[in-house]
Design a protein around this motif. Structure first.
Motif, PDB file in Angstrom:
ATOM      1  N   TYR A 297      66.695 -10.268  43.345  1.00  0.00           N
ATOM      2  CA  TYR A 297      67.942 -10.994  43.120  1.00  0.00           C
ATOM      3  C   TYR A 297      68.305 -11.795  44.370  1.00  0.00           C
ATOM      4  CZ  TYR A 297      68.661  -7.435  39.466  1.00  0.00           C
ATOM      5  OH  TYR A 297      68.521  -6.616  38.379  1.00  0.00           O
ATOM      6  N   CYS A 298      68.897 -12.953  44.155  1.00  0.00           N
ATOM      7  CA  CYS A 298      69.482 -13.652  45.292  1.00  0.00           C
ATOM      8  C   CYS A 298      71.003 -13.563  45.197  1.00  0.00           C
ATOM      9  CB  CYS A 298      69.037 -15.106  45.369  1.00  0.00           C
ATOM     10  SG  CYS A 298      69.634 -16.180  44.066  1.00  0.00           S
ATOM     11  N   ASN A 299      71.603 -13.558  46.359  1.00  0.00           N
ATOM     12  CA  ASN A 299      73.055 -13.574  46.462  1.00  0.00           C
ATOM     13  C   ASN A 299      73.439 -14.652  47.456  1.00  0.00           C
ATOM     14  OD1 ASN A 299      75.536 -12.350  48.286  1.00  0.00           O
ATOM     15  ND2 ASN A 299      75.835 -12.142  46.091  1.00  0.00           N
ATOM     16  N   ALA A 300      74.312 -15.554  47.032  1.00  0.00           N
ATOM     17  CA  ALA A 300      74.648 -16.695  47.881  1.00  0.00           C
ATOM     18  C   ALA A 300      76.155 -16.817  48.056  1.00  0.00           C
ATOM     19  CB  ALA A 300      74.098 -17.977  47.274  1.00  0.00           C
ATOM     20  N   GLU A 301      76.537 -17.202  49.269  1.00  0.00           N
ATOM     21  CA  GLU A 301      77.922 -17.560  49.536  1.00  0.00           C
ATOM     22  C   GLU A 301      78.039 -19.058  49.283  1.00  0.00           C
ATOM     23  OE1 GLU A 301      78.822 -13.834  49.978  1.00  0.00           O
ATOM     24  OE2 GLU A 301      80.343 -15.385  50.255  1.00  0.00           O
ATOM     25  N   VAL A 302      78.623 -19.398  48.133  1.00  0.00           N
ATOM     26  CA  VAL A 302      78.664 -20.785  47.678  1.00  0.00           C
ATOM     27  C   VAL A 302      80.018 -21.397  48.027  1.00  0.00           C
ATOM     28  CG1 VAL A 302      78.508 -22.324  45.689  1.00  0.00           C
ATOM     29  CG2 VAL A 302      77.064 -20.280  45.814  1.00  0.00           C
TER      30      VAL A 302
ATOM     31  N   LEU B 131      82.871 -24.031  47.357  1.00  0.00           N
ATOM     32  CA  LEU B 131      83.422 -24.850  46.278  1.00  0.00           C
ATOM     33  C   LEU B 131      84.678 -25.542  46.768  1.00  0.00           C
ATOM     34  CD1 LEU B 131      83.121 -22.348  43.292  1.00  0.00           C
ATOM     35  CD2 LEU B 131      81.485 -24.088  44.015  1.00  0.00           C
ATOM     36  N   VAL B 132      84.892 -26.734  46.260  1.00  0.00           N
ATOM     37  CA  VAL B 132      86.105 -27.479  46.611  1.00  0.00           C
ATOM     38  C   VAL B 132      87.226 -27.052  45.675  1.00  0.00           C
ATOM     39  CG1 VAL B 132      87.174 -29.742  46.813  1.00  0.00           C
ATOM     40  CG2 VAL B 132      84.765 -29.428  47.463  1.00  0.00           C
ATOM     41  N   ARG B 133      88.302 -26.598  46.266  1.00  0.00           N
ATOM     42  CA  ARG B 133      89.483 -26.175  45.516  1.00  0.00           C
ATOM     43  C   ARG B 133      90.671 -27.028  45.944  1.00  0.00           C
ATOM     44  NH1 ARG B 133      86.596 -24.671  42.314  1.00  0.00           N
ATOM     45  NH2 ARG B 133      86.048 -22.544  41.671  1.00  0.00           N
ATOM     46  N   PRO B 134      91.756 -27.041  45.183  1.00  0.00           N
ATOM     47  CA  PRO B 134      92.938 -27.841  45.587  1.00  0.00           C
ATOM     48  C   PRO B 134      93.425 -27.521  46.990  1.00  0.00           C
ATOM     49  CG  PRO B 134      93.162 -27.130  43.318  1.00  0.00           C
ATOM     50  CD  PRO B 134      91.940 -26.426  43.868  1.00  0.00           C
ATOM     51  N   VAL B 135      93.199 -26.274  47.425  1.00  0.00           N
ATOM     52  CA  VAL B 135      93.684 -25.874  48.746  1.00  0.00           C
ATOM     53  C   VAL B 135      92.632 -26.094  49.828  1.00  0.00           C
ATOM     54  CG1 VAL B 135      95.347 -24.201  47.845  1.00  0.00           C
ATOM     55  CG2 VAL B 135      92.996 -23.480  48.340  1.00  0.00           C
ATOM     56  N   GLY B 136      91.462 -26.566  49.418  1.00  0.00           N
ATOM     57  CA  GLY B 136      90.405 -26.804  50.399  1.00  0.00           C
ATOM     58  C   GLY B 136      89.094 -26.176  49.950  1.00  0.00           C
ATOM     59  N   VAL B 137      88.152 -26.113  50.865  1.00  0.00           N
ATOM     60  CA  VAL B 137      86.848 -25.540  50.550  1.00  0.00           C
ATOM     61  C   VAL B 137      86.918 -24.019  50.688  1.00  0.00           C
ATOM     62  CG1 VAL B 137      84.417 -25.461  51.194  1.00  0.00           C
ATOM     63  CG2 VAL B 137      85.668 -27.627  51.278  1.00  0.00           C
ATOM     64  N   ARG B 138      86.451 -23.330  49.669  1.00  0.00           N
ATOM     65  CA  ARG B 138      86.478 -21.875  49.672  1.00  0.00           C
ATOM     66  C   ARG B 138      85.071 -21.343  49.380  1.00  0.00           C
ATOM     67  NH1 ARG B 138      90.389 -22.844  51.926  1.00  0.00           N
ATOM     68  NH2 ARG B 138      92.540 -22.186  51.476  1.00  0.00           N
ATOM     69  N   SER B 139      84.806 -20.118  49.889  1.00  0.00           N
ATOM     70  CA  SER B 139      83.500 -19.476  49.714  1.00  0.00           C
ATOM     71  C   SER B 139      83.585 -18.401  48.642  1.00  0.00           C
ATOM     72  CB  SER B 139      83.047 -18.857  51.036  1.00  0.00           C
ATOM     73  OG  SER B 139      81.826 -18.173  50.879  1.00  0.00           O
ATOM     74  N   TYR B 140      82.601 -18.392  47.762  1.00  0.00           N
ATOM     75  CA  TYR B 140      82.527 -17.411  46.680  1.00  0.00           C
ATOM     76  C   TYR B 140      81.113 -16.830  46.642  1.00  0.00           C
ATOM     77  CZ  TYR B 140      86.778 -19.748  45.129  1.00  0.00           C
ATOM     78  OH  TYR B 140      88.037 -20.292  45.084  1.00  0.00           O
ATOM     79  N   SER B 141      81.026 -15.554  46.316  1.00  0.00           N
ATOM     80  CA  SER B 141      79.739 -14.873  46.253  1.00  0.00           C
ATOM     81  C   SER B 141      79.198 -14.887  44.830  1.00  0.00           C
ATOM     82  CB  SER B 141      79.896 -13.425  46.723  1.00  0.00           C
ATOM     83  OG  SER B 141      78.666 -12.739  46.649  1.00  0.00           O
ATOM     84  N   TYR B 142      77.963 -15.337  44.700  1.00  0.00           N
ATOM     85  CA  TYR B 142      77.308 -15.387  43.391  1.00  0.00           C
ATOM     86  C   TYR B 142      75.965 -14.660  43.443  1.00  0.00           C
ATOM     87  CZ  TYR B 142      80.566 -18.977  41.793  1.00  0.00           C
ATOM     88  OH  TYR B 142      81.700 -19.665  41.430  1.00  0.00           O
ATOM     89  N   TRP B 143      75.687 -13.928  42.366  1.00  0.00           N
ATOM     90  CA  TRP B 143      74.384 -13.285  42.189  1.00  0.00           C
ATOM     91  C   TRP B 143      73.588 -14.035  41.132  1.00  0.00           C
ATOM     92  CZ3 TRP B 143      72.328  -9.249  44.885  1.00  0.00           C
ATOM     93  CH2 TRP B 143      73.206  -8.495  45.679  1.00  0.00           C
ATOM     94  N   GLY B 144      72.279 -14.083  41.322  1.00  0.00           N
ATOM     95  CA  GLY B 144      71.407 -14.581  40.286  1.00  0.00           C
ATOM     96  C   GLY B 144      71.138 -13.508  39.254  1.00  0.00           C
ATOM     97  N   GLN B 145      70.398 -13.874  38.208  1.00  0.00           N
ATOM     98  CA  GLN B 145      70.135 -12.952  37.105  1.00  0.00           C
ATOM     99  C   GLN B 145      68.959 -12.029  37.387  1.00  0.00           C
ATOM    100  OE1 GLN B 145      68.994 -15.985  37.277  1.00  0.00           O
ATOM    101  NE2 GLN B 145      66.870 -15.908  36.552  1.00  0.00           N
ATOM    102  N   GLY B 146      68.204 -12.340  38.422  1.00  0.00           N
ATOM    103  CA  GLY B 146      67.054 -11.522  38.788  1.00  0.00           C
ATOM    104  C   GLY B 146      65.758 -12.074  38.238  1.00  0.00           C
ATOM    105  N   THR B 147      64.698 -11.863  38.998  1.00  0.00           N
ATOM    106  CA  THR B 147      63.361 -12.224  38.533  1.00  0.00           C
ATOM    107  C   THR B 147      62.434 -11.060  38.859  1.00  0.00           C
ATOM    108  OG1 THR B 147      61.617 -13.915  38.622  1.00  0.00           O
ATOM    109  CG2 THR B 147      62.737 -13.429  40.690  1.00  0.00           C
ATOM    110  N   LYS B 148      61.614 -10.684  37.889  1.00  0.00           N
ATOM    111  CA  LYS B 148      60.807  -9.483  38.031  1.00  0.00           C
ATOM    112  C   LYS B 148      59.487  -9.789  38.718  1.00  0.00           C
ATOM    113  CE  LYS B 148      59.150  -5.500  35.390  1.00  0.00           C
ATOM    114  NZ  LYS B 148      59.068  -4.864  34.054  1.00  0.00           N
ATOM    115  N   VAL B 149      59.163  -8.966  39.698  1.00  0.00           N
ATOM    116  CA  VAL B 149      57.896  -9.051  40.406  1.00  0.00           C
ATOM    117  C   VAL B 149      57.143  -7.750  40.192  1.00  0.00           C
ATOM    118  CG1 VAL B 149      56.797  -9.197  42.676  1.00  0.00           C
ATOM    119  CG2 VAL B 149      58.760 -10.660  42.138  1.00  0.00           C
TER     120      VAL B 149
END
Length: 122
Positions: free
Chosen positions: A93-98, A100-118
């Protein structure tokens, strides 16, 4: 916004795979990104991480075999896995601090991917 992973599959011991983690949707940018893995019945562990500036760190079990990198223009992070071992078998899985532009400015949000099997097996 989604983090989309790809590149998993079945490989023989000693083989290589390259995983990709790409951000889809309208984003401002990506800060730190981590690749994690979870084997059946085990907890999810950090494998490798990369900062926005390109600094990296790795779990001891993958040092010298795995390389994390990023292409900021493509909003994509890669995990090159060489000399794969059966114990590397897991869902990655990857996890990224993305950013995003919000009305109050740029904010960071954590997102996980769905996973890839190895799967590493002969």
């Amino acid at each position: 916004v989604q983090m989309v992973e790809s590149g998993g599959g079945l490989v023989q011991p000693g083989g290589s795979l390259r995983l990709s983690c790409a951000a889809s949707g309208s984003i401002f940018g990506i800060n730190d990104v981590g690749w994690y893995r979870q084997a059946p019945g085990k907890q999810r562990d950090l494998v490798a991480a990369i900062t926005s500036g390109g600094s990296t760190n790795y779990a001891d079990s993958v040092k010298g075999r795995f390389t994390i990198s990023r292409d900021n223009a493509k909003n994509t992070v890669y995990l090159q896995m060489n000399s794969l071992k059966p114990e590397d078998t897991a869902v990655y899985y990857c996890n990224a601090e993305v950013l995003l532009v919000r009305p109050v400015g740029v904010r960071s949000y954590s997102y996980w991917g769905q996973g890839t099997k190895v799967t590493v097996s002969s």
